[in-house]
Scaffold this active site. Structure first.
Site, mmCIF file in Angstrom:
data_model
loop_
_atom_site.group_PDB
_atom_site.id
_atom_site.type_symbol
_atom_site.label_atom_id
_atom_site.label_comp_id
_atom_site.label_asym_id
_atom_site.label_seq_id
_atom_site.Cartn_x
_atom_site.Cartn_y
_atom_site.Cartn_z
ATOM 1 N N SER A 129 33.262 -21.629 10.588
ATOM 2 C CA SER A 129 33.150 -20.552 11.868
ATOM 3 C C SER A 129 31.547 -20.475 12.043
ATOM 4 O O SER A 129 30.719 -20.494 11.115
ATOM 5 C CB SER A 129 33.459 -19.230 11.183
ATOM 6 O OG SER A 129 33.347 -17.999 12.100
ATOM 7 N N TYR A 142 33.460 -12.904 4.587
ATOM 8 C CA TYR A 142 34.047 -13.796 5.366
ATOM 9 C C TYR A 142 32.723 -15.007 5.797
ATOM 10 O O TYR A 142 32.934 -16.146 5.687
ATOM 11 C CB TYR A 142 34.512 -13.341 6.885
ATOM 12 C CG TYR A 142 35.314 -14.506 7.826
ATOM 13 C CD1 TYR A 142 36.430 -15.154 7.580
ATOM 14 C CD2 TYR A 142 34.245 -14.972 8.918
ATOM 15 C CE1 TYR A 142 36.873 -16.080 8.362
ATOM 16 C CE2 TYR A 142 34.816 -15.941 9.643
ATOM 17 C CZ TYR A 142 36.197 -16.468 9.331
ATOM 18 O OH TYR A 142 36.701 -17.360 10.195
#
Length: 267
Positions: A129, A142
């Site tokens: 990501s 995250y």
């Protein structure tokens, strides 16, 4: 000979888009899900795999190799989102996120390496990501799990260079998928010192996902990487400013970059 591809988390979102696209290009594609019986209408086979269970991983990989005699590409796509103030995020949810986003991919890689080494060829694509390049407010867990996977790939590449096994990362920005529905949200707690700031950021995060890019862009990048003889270490896919934010991270002084993020999130 058509390449055999295994995609973890291939039943929905980015994984599904990648699988359907590669199927149209003549590849032999297997996707995975913890509940494959729910996806009988899938355009490619969905097999049982839980990235948190080593026995499940080994069974799934073995079934593909038994059926096809080889495994050419692993796409580590399975992952979960998480938001919340780090102070208020339950420890079990932090552990779940790392088990899924970091330790799971490690164990899937371990399961496929013996076959790839036997073939003297193979490719592992880790879906990370753009959030993994920076510590984002209220997305810190995250960011950390995806950032860890980015660094792991760098180390793995050097360890695997003698076996003709390639590894790379593809870091997506915001894409229009159902990830927000499956993300763990720490609740916006009335009276919490983070109530106002976190509530505002959470709304912003969900709006960006809802207006994200078409996942077909990720599928096209995956195809490009598969057809590249010597893939780069890192690829980024997403809106220009999301990708440019990584460039700024490396050229701006730390505090200036931090201030930019604070302004972006109105903090």
């Amino acid at each position: 000979m058509s390449k055999v591809i295994l995609i973890t988390g291939g039943s929905s979102g980015i994984g599904k888009s990648i699988g359907e696209f590669l199927t149209t290009k003549g590849f032999i594609v297997y996707g995975t899900s913890r509940s494959p019986e729910r996806y009988k209408d899938s355009k490619f086979p969905i097999i049982a795999l839980d990235v948190k269970e080593v026995a499940s991983i080994n069974s799934a990989v073995e079934s593909v190799i038994t059926a096809e005699g080889r495994l050419d590409v692993l796409i580590n796509n399975a992952g979960v989102g998480i938001t919340g103030p780090i102070e208020e995020t339950p420890e079990e949810q932090i552990q779940h996120n790392f088990d899924t986003n970091f330790f799971g991919p490690i164990n899937v890689i371990k399961a496929v390496l013996p076959q790839m080494r036997k073939q003297n060829s193979g490719l592992v694509i880790n879906i990370t990501s753009i959030a993994g390049y920076m510590g984002l407010p209220y997305r810190g867990i995250y960011s950390a799990s995806k950032g860890a996977l980015e660094l792991l790939t760098e180390a793995f590449r050097m360890e695997l260079k003698d076996f003709n096994i390639k590894m790379t990362n593809i870091a997506p920005g915001d894409f229009a998928t159902n990830i927000a529905a499956g993300r763990f949200h720490s609740p916006v707690t009335k009276g919490s010192p983070y109530e106002k700031a976190y509530g505002s950021v959470l709304k912003d995060i969900d709006e960006h996902v809802d207006s994200g890019s078409d996942p077909i862009e990720m599928a096209q990048m995956v195809l490009k990487v598969i057809n590249t003889k010597n893939p780069k270490i890192h690829y980024k896919v997403g809106a220009f400013m999301q990708k440019f934010s990584i460039v700024l991270k490396f050229i701006l002084p730390d505090k200036v970059y931090e201030k930019m993020l604070l302004n972006h999130y109105n903090l």
